[in-house]
Design a protein around this motif. Structure first.
Motif, short mmCIF file in Angstrom:
data_model
loop_
_atom_site.label_atom_id
_atom_site.label_comp_id
_atom_site.label_asym_id
_atom_site.label_seq_id
_atom_site.Cartn_x
_atom_site.Cartn_y
_atom_site.Cartn_z
N LEU A 1 -0.56 4.29 -1.83
CA LEU A 1 -1.89 4.78 -1.47
C LEU A 1 -1.76 5.96 -0.51
O LEU A 1 -0.80 6.08 0.24
CB LEU A 1 -2.70 3.66 -0.81
CG LEU A 1 -2.98 2.43 -1.68
CD1 LEU A 1 -3.80 1.40 -0.89
CD2 LEU A 1 -3.70 2.81 -2.97
N ASN B 1 0.81 -1.22 0.00
CA ASN B 1 0.00 0.00 0.00
C ASN B 1 0.84 1.27 0.00
O ASN B 1 0.34 2.34 0.31
CB ASN B 1 -0.91 0.01 1.24
CG ASN B 1 -1.92 -1.13 1.22
OD1 ASN B 1 -2.15 -1.77 0.21
ND2 ASN B 1 -2.52 -1.39 2.38
N HIS C 1 -8.77 -1.52 1.13
CA HIS C 1 -9.08 -1.16 -0.26
C HIS C 1 -9.89 -2.25 -0.96
O HIS C 1 -9.71 -2.51 -2.15
CB HIS C 1 -7.79 -0.89 -1.04
CG HIS C 1 -6.75 -1.96 -0.89
ND1 HIS C 1 -6.77 -3.13 -1.61
CD2 HIS C 1 -5.67 -2.03 -0.09
CE1 HIS C 1 -5.73 -3.88 -1.27
NE2 HIS C 1 -5.04 -3.24 -0.34
#
Length: 477
Positions: free
Chosen positions: A260, A257, A300
């Motif tokens: 992100l 991630n 997510h």
């Protein structure tokens, strides 16, 4: 009142008025004294046994002793992982502690039977004609040593942690008792070492190694029986599974991630252990460091431990990463400390060991720092700690990290003194007195106590979700 995360020997919830406290700690104090009556004198006298009885060279004897001590520490790491992850500390000691008894039993048997050891000879006068232990006898020697190290490592790592589990750190009264436990636990180590350096070293050097090692095996068995007798009173921390797996999950998910965006509020995944639902959690201000790991909490769309982590796992991982500097610095500092102990015994064998008409064994020299420590621990716990507690606010008087820093400084001082004394010994025209080594062992022993026996105070595990922050912002697990 029941404590969350702790059970009795049957797996039932514990009650403060029945389980834990000083009553349970007394069984552990006895095991501490008994094991150190055995461990300390044999660790310091092992060079003499390997050189004088097994006819190893001086260098090989010191190397074997250092490897033995290192193996003990390595087995302790395995024991820590098992006891925290899968089985309780009490069961870990009962299952693997008997290996220490068996190891000393084998050593005693080898010292007793002439066919299991090299023929007797004076290695100092007949250096080239003495037969060095080899073949099956060498295999038996190393098997016994590493069985001893195996059991010692498992007992050593579980004993202080199990003792700390007997006190609730959130209860002000029990928190003070927990701090006092570590002081008296260290007192027990010193007292056991004091008795062992007089009794066990005397038996081994003057009555025979078979008698000395046989007594050691009996004492270990006695200590295990006593600590087993206290099983109805112990508080046992419930194992939480492998922490390494949880840490690896956080690192992997945070890496996935990394691109992100991290918002102020993190979406927390469902906790499979408690069944709590998905929600939002605010990261506490004091835990803003290592923010890249917070990305492991970003949900997510995919579920699963390897796709999204809850905030508890992330905070646990941060705690472990924060204490890594202490872990690595302790490793570096402890290298010289182990060498000082083996070097001191070797130096002592080449000095004048007479005190009037009394012959003093080099290993017995460590009685000096142990006696000093016994006196200081009693004074420290009863007078200095209450005085410092009023002024610093710490339950233990000063912070554990400050004590460890004093230990590091003592280790450095011991290494410097060792170098100076060895230089003087080589240049001396006549044999120097054994007691010139006393200024060396005093800071060395002090440093070992502060670093090794204060580490559990810093790293004492509080459970999966329980952690506290001291005044310097250091998170204590």
């Amino acid at each position: 009142m029941a404590l969350v995360g702790f059970v009795d020997w049957r797996g039932n919830a514990i009650r403060k008025e029945v389980h834990g406290g000083v009553r349970a700690a007394w069984f552990l104090y006895v095991l501490t004294v008994v094991t150190n009556v055995v461990i300390i004198p044999n660790l310091l006298n092992l060079v003499t046994y390997l050189h004088g009885t097994m006819h190893m060279g001086v260098s090989a004897s010191a190397t074997t002793t250092t490897n033995f001590f290192g193996a003990t520490s390595g087995f302790a790491m395995i024991a820590a992982f098992l006891s925290d992850s899968y089985i309780t500390r009490f069961r870990t000691m009962l299952l693997f502690g008997p290996f220490m008894f068996l190891g000393y039993g084998l050593l005693a048997l080898q010292a007793y039977l002439p066919s299991l050891r090299p023929p007797a000879c004076n290695i100092e006068a007949e250096l080239n004609s003495c037969e060095v232990v080899h073949g099956w006898n060498a295999t038996l020697l190393y098997t016994a040593l590493y069985m001893t190290a195996f059991g010692d490592g498992f007992i050593r790592v579980c004993l202080p942690s199990l003792g700390a589990d007997q006190f609730d750190h959130e209860d002000p009264s029990e928190s003070r008792q927990q701090s006092s436990f570590f002081n008296w636990y260290t007192f027990g180590i010193s007292f056991g070492g004091f008795v062992g350096l007089i009794l066990i070293v005397w038996l081994e050097n003057y009555k025979g190694w078979d008698i000395g090692l046989g007594v050691c095996a009996i004492l270990i068995l006695l200590g295990l029986l006593i600590v087993a007798a206290g099983f109805p009173f112990y508080r046992n921390q419930v194992p939480q599974g492998s922490p390494l797996t949880r840490i690896l999950q956080v690192l992997v998910v945070a890496l996935r991630n990394r691109n992100l965006e991290l918002s102020e509020k993190l979406e927390e995944a469902e906790d499979s252990r408690t069944g709590t639902g998905t929600g939002f959690v605010q990261v506490p201000p004091q835990r803003k460091s290592l923010k890249f790991l917070d990305k492991a909490c970003i949900h997510h769309g995919k579920d699963g431990d390897w796709s999204v982590c809850n905030a508890t796992k992330v905070e646990e991982t941060k705690i472990v990463l924060r204490v890594l500097p202490l872990f690595f610095s302790s490793m570096i500092a402890y290298v010289s400390n182990t060498i000082v102990f083996t070097l001191t015994v070797q130096q002592g064998g080449m000095t004048n060991t007479s005190l009037g008409k009394i012959h003093v064994s080099p290993a017995t020299l460590f009685i000096i720092p142990i006696t000093f420590q016994l006196i200081m621990l009693a004074v420290y716990d009863q007078f200095i700690v209450p005085f410092l507690r009023k002024r610093t606010g710490y339950v233990g008087g000063i912070a554990h990290l400050q004590r460890i820093a004093i230990g590091f400084a003592s280790m450095i001082l011991a290494a410097v003194i060792a170098a100076v004394v060895e230089k003087k010994r080589k240049e001396a025209v006549v044999q120097m007195s054994l007691f010139w080594l006393a200024p060396l062992v005093l800071p060395a022993w002090r440093g070992r106590r502060d670093v090794v026996h204060r580490a559990p105070g810093v790293l004492q595990q509080r459970g999966a979700t329980g952690h506290e922050v001291d005044r310097h912002g250091v998170v204590l697990v």
